[in-house]
Design an enzyme around this catalytic site. Structure first.
Site, PDB file in Angstrom:
ATOM      1  CE  LYS A 258      -3.213   2.619   3.103  1.00 32.49           C
ATOM      2  NZ  LYS A 258      -3.815   3.072   4.286  1.00 32.49           N
ATOM      3  CG  ASP A 263      -5.355   8.179   4.543  1.00 30.54           C
ATOM      4  OD1 ASP A 263      -6.290   8.747   4.097  1.00 30.54           O
ATOM      5  OD2 ASP A 263      -5.443   6.921   5.446  1.00 30.54           O
ATOM      6  CE  LYS A 270      -6.277   9.031   8.065  1.00 35.17           C
ATOM      7  NZ  LYS A 270      -6.862   7.945   8.735  1.00 35.17           N
ATOM      8  CG  ASP A 281      -1.777   5.373   4.983  1.00 34.65           C
ATOM      9  OD1 ASP A 281      -1.463   4.364   5.597  1.00 34.65           O
ATOM     10  OD2 ASP A 281      -2.970   5.721   4.345  1.00 34.65           O
ATOM     11  CG  ASP A 340      -9.422   7.877   6.819  1.00 37.05           C
ATOM     12  OD1 ASP A 340      -8.533   7.618   6.002  1.00 37.05           O
ATOM     13  OD2 ASP A 340      -9.600   8.100   8.262  1.00 37.05           O
ATOM     14  CD  GLU A 342      -6.461   5.483   2.481  1.00 36.51           C
ATOM     15  OE1 GLU A 342      -7.427   5.533   3.254  1.00 36.51           O
ATOM     16  OE2 GLU A 342      -5.375   5.155   3.082  1.00 36.51           O
ATOM     17  NE  ARG A 344     -10.619  -0.992   4.333  1.00 41.43           N
ATOM     18  CZ  ARG A 344     -11.117  -0.998   5.481  1.00 41.43           C
ATOM     19  NH1 ARG A 344     -12.244  -1.865   5.707  1.00 41.43           N
ATOM     20  NH2 ARG A 344     -10.623  -0.471   6.574  1.00 41.43           N
TER      21      ARG A 344
HETATM   22  N1  BES Z   1      -3.989   4.674   7.137  1.00 42.87           N
HETATM   23  C1  BES Z   1      -5.013   4.794   7.833  1.00 42.87           C
HETATM   24  C2  BES Z   1      -4.804   3.512   8.831  1.00 42.87           C
HETATM   25  C3  BES Z   1      -3.782   4.105   9.966  1.00 42.87           C
HETATM   26  C4  BES Z   1      -4.063   4.322  11.246  1.00 42.87           C
HETATM   27  C5  BES Z   1      -2.354   3.981   9.673  1.00 42.87           C
HETATM   28  C6  BES Z   1      -2.985   4.811  11.935  1.00 42.87           C
HETATM   29  C7  BES Z   1      -1.312   4.298  10.643  1.00 42.87           C
HETATM   30  C8  BES Z   1      -1.605   4.785  11.562  1.00 42.87           C
HETATM   31  C9  BES Z   1      -6.393   3.927   6.997  1.00 42.87           C
HETATM   32  O1  BES Z   1      -6.468   4.308   5.572  1.00 42.87           O
HETATM   33  C10 BES Z   1      -7.612   4.181   7.718  1.00 42.87           C
HETATM   34  O2  BES Z   1      -7.656   5.545   7.654  1.00 42.87           O
HETATM   35  N2  BES Z   1      -8.298   3.670   8.238  1.00 42.87           N
HETATM   36  C11 BES Z   1      -9.477   3.875   9.275  1.00 42.87           C
HETATM   37  C12 BES Z   1     -10.516   2.725   8.340  1.00 42.87           C
HETATM   38  C13 BES Z   1     -11.869   3.014   9.022  1.00 42.87           C
HETATM   39  C14 BES Z   1     -12.348   4.224   8.298  1.00 42.87           C
HETATM   40  C15 BES Z   1     -12.765   1.894   8.607  1.00 42.87           C
HETATM   41  C16 BES Z   1      -9.231   3.540  10.504  1.00 42.87           C
HETATM   42  O3  BES Z   1      -8.482   2.603  10.990  1.00 42.87           O
HETATM   43  O4  BES Z   1      -9.703   4.348  11.272  1.00 42.87           O
HETATM   44 ZN    ZN Z   2      -4.592   4.864   4.860  1.00 45.65          ZN
HETATM   45 MN    MN Z   3      -7.479   6.049   5.454  1.00 46.59          MN
END
Ligand code: BES
Ligand code: ZN
Ligand code: MN
Length: 493
Positions: A258, A263, A270, A281, A340, A342, A344
């Site tokens: 990824k 992000d 966020k 990210d 967010d 994204e 996946r």
């Molecule tokens: N890049 C983030 C996940 C992340 C969080 C990486 C903290 C490093 C540190 C990912 O794209 C994300 O935002 N995931 C969300 C998913 C949710 C919207 C289902 C999350 O984990 O909150």
């Molecule tokens: Zn992300």
């Molecule tokens: Mn995200």
């Protein structure tokens, strides 16, 4: 980068004063020849300090003597023994090497020695020292110059050829780890899909094949999920394929990363606090690229493909909206309920494409995919998800051998049902409970019958505290683990 060489233990009474670190395994330290030489040179001060401080050589224990003799500017002892008294491990000595190199202070050159019971791990000690002496200082215009810092380390060993031949691979791997850390540390205004691609293309110089899919190529292929994420950004996406050919006609191993260079969350934006960390990210992609560079440099005898999906997830008038439905490369449709989630979406297309085109023996993806895995496992272990027990245990064992922890998480149909959508084939989020697992279940829908594992490295890629082999910041987690894993698939000539 710390310069490493191997040689014999120096004489301690001529020339300029020397800084010496000695890695000890506890039992027998006082009888060790190198220890005795240092004790003698310090007129017994070292032995007295060991007794006074109760230094036993336990892992993590250190003892520092500053200028204990005219011939010695520093003597540092570092332990590597396990609490249960078992034999030393490569990981423990590597950590001790890191601790030694961090502790040696104010000198440019030093000697690192090992007591005879751990002398076989000289190259591992060197690796720990190399790995911990990393500094991302590209953007500091004023370097601190009042203090000398370690530039060269001579590792003393009675078997120089053995240590040197082992070091060839460890040196290559440490350079891969540094590349990964560099890429992760770069801010998102410098490293975006186009510039990330240029950094990858530079690796042609070390023998890697690099192929770039630009936006038009991905449109042609139908990468609707990846392109939906990218559409809000002024920086166009790329998918980059890197190949190392060292295994004849064998089907390749494939590693997929990824690479979200920033992000913001997109329209599902966020919160401001900590958003800067989302420059990391692209940690999965950086790990895949660092791995590929390590494999090329050490001329691994195996075919490996690295594929990274590079996009920026931004907010704009053209950004993807919550509720949008996209058609992925695989043909499956996805209702994007949260922009967010994204990573996946990016991986869905890259995974399905990699399986289709390269028919790999197995696929492992790496992604800073969910905050939920950080809640589950913290920063010490990455989440391991797989549809294949043998692959899962191979990865788990490789991690154990290099001191990079993985912990297997459950998967299953009942989780998978939670991402069914009312109006498309699936949605990109389920509920909050178990959401690292739901993310893995989402990916599973794009790998078909491939032997596959997913490593959620959101907690392990970036740390706010130092470890024995890494300063705080980008860790490079995964490069050494996957290098070890790949090694078990090499054809031995
Ligand atoms: N890049 C983030 C996940 C992340 C969080 C990486 C903290 C490093 C540190 C990912 O794209 C994300 O935002 N995931 C969300 C998913 C949710 C919207 C289902 C999350 O984990 O909150
Ligand atoms: Zn992300
Ligand atoms: Mn995200």
């Amino acid at each position: 980068m710390l310069d490493i060489s191997f040689g014999s233990f120096p004489a301690l009474n001529d020339g300029a004063p020397q800084a010496v670190a000695l890695i000890c395994h506890g039992k027998g330290t006082s009888e060790d020849a190198t220890f005795k030489a240092l004790d003698e040179a310090t007129a017994g001060a070292l032995g007295r300090a060991v007794a006074f401080k109760g230094f036993k050589g336990d892992a993590g224990q250190t003892l520092v003597l500053t200028a204990p003799a005219a011939s010695l500017s520093q003597v540092v002892l570092v332990g590597c023994a396990a609490k249960d008294g078992s034999a030393a491990t490569a990981v423990a000595v590597e950590n001790a090497g890191g601790t030694a190199a961090r502790t040696l202070d104010g000198v440019e050159n030093a000697v690192l020695a090992l007591t005879s019971d751990v002398a076989g791990f000289a190259a591992e000690a060197a690796s720990g020292a190399r790995l911990v002496r990393y500094d991302f200082d590209l953007y500091r215009t004023k370097k601190s110059s009042d203090h000398a810092s370690l530039k060269a380390l001579t590792v003393a060993t009675s078997d120089v050829p053995a240590a040197e031949s082992r070091w060839v691979a460890l040196d290559a791997v440490s350079r891969g780890v540094f590349l990964t850390r560099d890429l992760i540390s770069e801010p998102a205004n410098i490293l975006y899909p186009e510039t990330f691609t240029a950094r990858i293309e530079a690796l042609r110089e070390i023998g890697l094949e690099v192929e770039v899919l630009d936006q038009a190529a991905m449109q042609e292929l139908g990468f609707g999920a990846l392109l939906g994420v990218a559409q809000g950004s002024a920086n166009a996406p790329r998918t980059v394929i890197v190949r190392h050919n060292g295994g004849g006609e064998d089907a390749p191993l494939a590693f997929i990363g990824k690479g979200v260079t920033f992000d913001s969350g997109g329209i599902s934006i966020k919160p401001a606090a900590g958003m800067d960390e989302m420059k990391t990210d692209m940690g999965g992609a950086a790990t895949v690229i660092g791995l590929m560079s390590a494999l090329a440099r050490r001329k691994a005898l195996v075919n490996v493909i690295g594929v990274v999906g590079l996009v920026e997830n931004m907010v704009s008038g053209r950004a993807q909206r919550p509720g949008d439905i996209v058609t992925s490369y695989s043909g499956q449709t996805i209702e994007v309920l949260n922009t967010d989630a994204e990573g996946r979406l990016v991986l869905a297309d890259v995974l399905a494409y990699t399986k289709d085109r390269f028919k790999p023996k197995l696929m492992v993806d790496l992604a800073t995919l969910t905050g939920a895995i950080v809640v589950s496992l913290g920063t010490e272990n990455a989440g391991l998800f797989s549809n294949d027990d043998a692959l899962a245990s191979g990865l788990f064992e490789a991690g154990k051998q290099v001191g990079e922890g993985l912990w297997r998480m459950p998967m299953g149909e009942a989780y998978n049902r939670q991402i069914d959508s009312d109006i498309a084939d699936m949605k990109n989020i389920g509920g909050r409970p178990g959401s690292a697992i739901l993310a893995a279940e989402f990916l599973k829908r794009f790998v078909g019958d491939a032997t596959w594992a997913h490593l959620d490295i959101a907690g392990t890629t970036w740390k706010t505290t130092a470890s024995p082999t890494a300063p705080k910041g980008a860790t490079g987690f995964g490069v050494r683990l996957l290098n070890q894993f790949v090694q078990s698939h090499e054809v031995r000539a």
